[in-house]
Design an enzyme around this catalytic site. Sequence first.
Site: not given
Length: 316
Positions: A79, A101, A131, A229
Amino acid sequence: MTKPPLTLYLAAPRGFCAGVDRAIKIVELALDKWGAPVYVRHEIVHNKFVVDGLRAKGAIFVEELSECPDDRPVIFSAHGVPKSVPTAAQARNLVYVDATCPLVSKVHIEAQRHADNGLQMIMIGHAGHPETVGTMGQLPEGEVLLVETPEDVATVKVRDPAKLAYVTQTTLSVDDTADVVHALQQRFPLIVGPHKEDICYATTNRQEAVKAMAPKCDAMLVVGAPNSSNSRRLVEVGARAGCQYAQLVQRATDIDWRALDGISSIGITAGASAPEVLINEVIAAFDAHYDVTQEVVETAVENVEFKVPRVLREPA
């Protein structure tokens, strides 16, 4: 007793994305290279089955860097993390690997670039999601303003309406985000957006597949975790696209069979952090209850792959 017939629509793409696949590989390769335990700051991806599997192999999951000893490697979750985290790791001479990522890292770079150009940042995202915390933490505290809804846009206080840019969390609802972006552009016509959509390819593709599948289904199940999410957004997208019953399940044991009584079709998909083994488990549960005819609803083909960091490609 004959089983009732059921058409089972399977969304494609579904399940693991390239960023999740890479993050899990990073933990596994770190365990191979350095042995157990390897510390991981936050759940590597939001899926209990995946996290439990890695824990069994010797990963220790913590929420803060302060919980990690000085002599063991630590991995940052997919995240992303605030800038203060690698800074603190460097100050302690920790061996660390960043499993953020690459598509989240792209948003981090974007936010920094806009700030360097004198623009105040607005982030579209969910408050408290790791995130969002990581992206907002790329800049000094208070520099990034968070909005979640068009209503938030109406009240957000900015320094200079002519010097603004926005970024978004990568796992949002495409349609909801478009509404927020529209509100930002209406209120701040000079606001600068990303060169390319921040919502990632995997989030978009999974939502498009659900939109194509939902109108065909009496009910829809999304395999995913409640803290994921992108999985929760898939449930919302399915309901909005006309599916009467859209539900999140972590595993087959979560299926509410009474709620599905009388259905003749079901749609199955999975969030980006849900492994195929859990999807197959859900399909097998329907096979046990119904005479299933399976149909794939494919809206995109994915072949994205992200390399793991060099430190894990080199021999120990």
